[in-house]
Design a protein around this motif. Structure first.
Motif, short mmCIF file in Angstrom:
data_model
loop_
_atom_site.label_atom_id
_atom_site.label_comp_id
_atom_site.label_asym_id
_atom_site.label_seq_id
_atom_site.Cartn_x
_atom_site.Cartn_y
_atom_site.Cartn_z
N ALA A 128 2.54 10.19 1.32
CA ALA A 128 1.23 9.94 1.93
C ALA A 128 0.69 8.55 1.60
O ALA A 128 -0.42 8.19 2.02
N GLY A 129 1.48 7.78 0.83
CA GLY A 129 1.06 6.44 0.45
C GLY A 129 0.00 6.42 -0.64
O GLY A 129 -0.73 5.43 -0.78
N ALA A 130 -0.07 7.50 -1.41
CA ALA A 130 -1.12 7.60 -2.43
C ALA A 130 -0.62 7.28 -3.84
O ALA A 130 -1.38 7.42 -4.80
N ILE A 131 0.63 6.85 -3.96
CA ILE A 131 1.17 6.47 -5.27
C ILE A 131 1.47 4.97 -5.27
O ILE A 131 2.10 4.46 -4.35
N LYS A 132 1.00 4.29 -6.28
CA LYS A 132 1.30 2.86 -6.40
C LYS A 132 1.53 2.50 -7.87
O LYS A 132 1.16 3.27 -8.77
#
Length: 541
Positions: free
Chosen positions: A114-118
């Protein structure tokens, strides 16, 4: 229509014994759970030990044990203590489990998709004495907002301000007591801001009380920060997939322990389907927590559940801290009271009643006062409730061969007054206003005792034993109603009175009936009066 609920207490950390502070929450949860079962709802109670982190790793090393052996021994101790206080978990597990690892990795991967980890490089405190990076719980200092000393590296317990550990004033390592140094390290972050709308909408739907909503609004207004979900090796926990020296922060996998415990229980008992409980919406999820872990359960946890495809909680119920004689629990003052120390001197049900008499739906702290505890137990539990059963049973056996007869017309008004409180008492239990429920129940006991005292069956029995037994029959029915009301709080005393009355397992629906023309057993001792000196024995000098 009956409801289905899954209820949890916050997971005790597997690095120490259960104390009276833990028991505020577990007793509060257990009373709620027992009430739901009493009124006929399906209610399962899940809990586990929070078994990961640097502190556990270091404690195991000190004991010259593997962490796995260390946490297993702690878990057995915790279960024993909870059982002694009649906490009715359906399952008590550990976060160090294959199910927890599976769910942690699954939610992490879905968050990643979901693109929520960086990732980003951060400055982090490092203890040179122990050669460990310091997680939030193992660095202390003065709160950057209110300057309260000895606050942890994530949030202040006094003003509830949240911050980064590097913002603490006068920081020191919990392990060595020395000032740490700053070192750089790459960490993994969960982008909480992506879920602001989801969390905000959930909060608006009354899943938390207004005081919690107000606190959450402050955090929304400040802006939701990225959440650091990784810790550096060495660390006891789950390795983050595709890394070699980064572990999931204990606060990522701890709440997932609710799900892992449910999954293990479902697989073992085959009573329910895991996905039905956590995904279908057929079950209400209720969490009970202390106000110190509000941030994790009302911001991070709903976001994790949402991204993982699981249903969000119906309620997050938050309580205050326990104080002892109006002071913060303290080992140096002897007011850090362990469950096992209490059990050496006092009846566990007395604590259940005392907490119930003080617990509300608010966030106010709850005080344990030796004088107040003694007075409440002796006056309410012994004087108003147990006393009815003991003195009337003696009369029935002395003058009526243990046989109840019929309820006289003169007692109907008294019984109606007690039964008509049922809806109000149930409402208080449901709303977690246990203090109000106890006031109502004791008011019922006053009504019963006034009737018994005014009719004086012990005096009548000498000249008219038939009338005396009728009065006792009415009094025993009043006692039966009162004990149904109190059954979530005093399960063992309730069991004793059920045995006395040959009433099997009393349910809420039994409030509509009466017992007449039936044999009762002889009274068996249920509880003893206490003195302030008895209570003071649990406080070390």
């Amino acid at each position: 229509m009956t409801r289905k609920l899954l209820v949890t207490s916050a997971l005790p950390y597997a690095n120490g014994s259960i104390h009276l502070g833990h028991l505020v929450e577990h007793i509060q949860t257990d009373i709620f759970v027992r009430f739901q079962r009493l009124i006929g709802n399906t209610c399962y109670y899940m809990c586990a030990d929070d078994s990961h982190g640097t502190a556990i790793m270091l404690s195991a090393q000190k004991q010259k044990q593997k962490p796995e052996d260390y946490i297993e021994a702690i878990q057995k101790e915790h279960i024993s203590d909870f059982n002694a206080f009649y906490i009715s978990h359906d399952h008590y597990y550990s976060t160090h489990s294959k199910e927890n690892q599976q769910f942690s990795e699954e939610i992490y991967q879905k968050a990643k998709e979901a693109g929520a980890i960086k990732t980003k490089e951060i400055e982090q405190y490092f203890c040179e004495q122990t050669k460990l990076f310091l997680s939030d719980r193992f660095i202390k200092g003065n709160c950057p907002k209110c300057n309260e000393p000895d606050q942890y590296g994530d949030a202040c317990e006094k003003c509830f301000h949240t911050y980064d550990a590097t913002e603490l004033k006068n920081p020191y390592s919990v392990y060595s007591g020395k000032k740490p140094v700053l070192k750089n390290s790459v960490h993994y972050f969960f982008d909480l801001s992506k879920f602001k709308t989801i969390i905000y909408d959930w909060v608006k739907e009354d899943h938390v009380v207004q005081a919690v909503k107000n606190k959450l609004q402050e955090w929304f207004d400040m802006g939701l920060k990225d959440w650091d979900i990784s810790r550096d090796a060495p660390y006891f926990g789950f390795l983050i997939p595709e890394t070699q020296d980064k572990y999931f922060y204990v606060w990522l996998d701890a709440p997932i322990g609710y799900m892992a415990t449910t999954k293990n229980w479902c697989d073992k008992t085959k009573k329910e389907d895991f996905e039905t409980i956590w995904k279908s919406g057929d079950f209400e999820i209720h969490h009970f927590i202390g106000k110190d872990i509000l941030y994790f359960h009302t911001l991070f946890w709903p976001a994790m559940l949402h991204v993982g495809g699981y249903q969000l909680p119906k309620k997050v119920n938050v309580h205050g801290f326990l104080t002892v004689n109006n002071e913060k629990m303290s080992k140096s003052r002897g007011t850090f009271i362990l469950a096992k120390e209490y059990l050496k001197h006092l009846n566990p049900e007395f604590l259940r009643y005392y907490y119930a008499s003080k617990l509300t739906t608010g966030l106010d702290d709850l005080d344990f006062s030796c004088d107040d505890f003694t007075n409440k137990v002796n006056s309410d539990v012994l004087g108003k409730v147990v006393n009815i059963a003991s003195r009337l049973a003696a009369i029935v056996h002395k003058y009526g061969d243990g046989q109840l007869t019929v309820i006289p017309d003169s007692a109907q008004k008294m019984l109606d007054k007690i039964r008509e409180r049922a809806e109000k008492i149930a409402g208080h239990y449901e709303a977690l206003e246990f203090n109000k429920a106890m006031k109502e129940v004791m008011s019922c006991a006053d009504v019963a005792n006034q009737f018994i005292d005014s009719t004086a069956p012990w005096a009548i029995a000498k000249t008219d034993p038939v009338q005396a037994i009728q009065v006792c029959t009415a009094g025993m029915n009043a006692c039966r109603y009162i004990i149904i009301y109190l059954k979530p709080v005093l399960p063992q005393i309730a069991l004793g009175i059920e045995g006395l009355l040959n009433s099997n397992s009393l349910r809420w629906q039994d409030l509509t009936g009466v017992i007449e023309n039936s044999l009762i057993n002889k009274y068996q001792h249920l509880a003893s009066r206490i003195t302030v000196e008895d209570v003071e024995k649990i406080i070390a000098t």
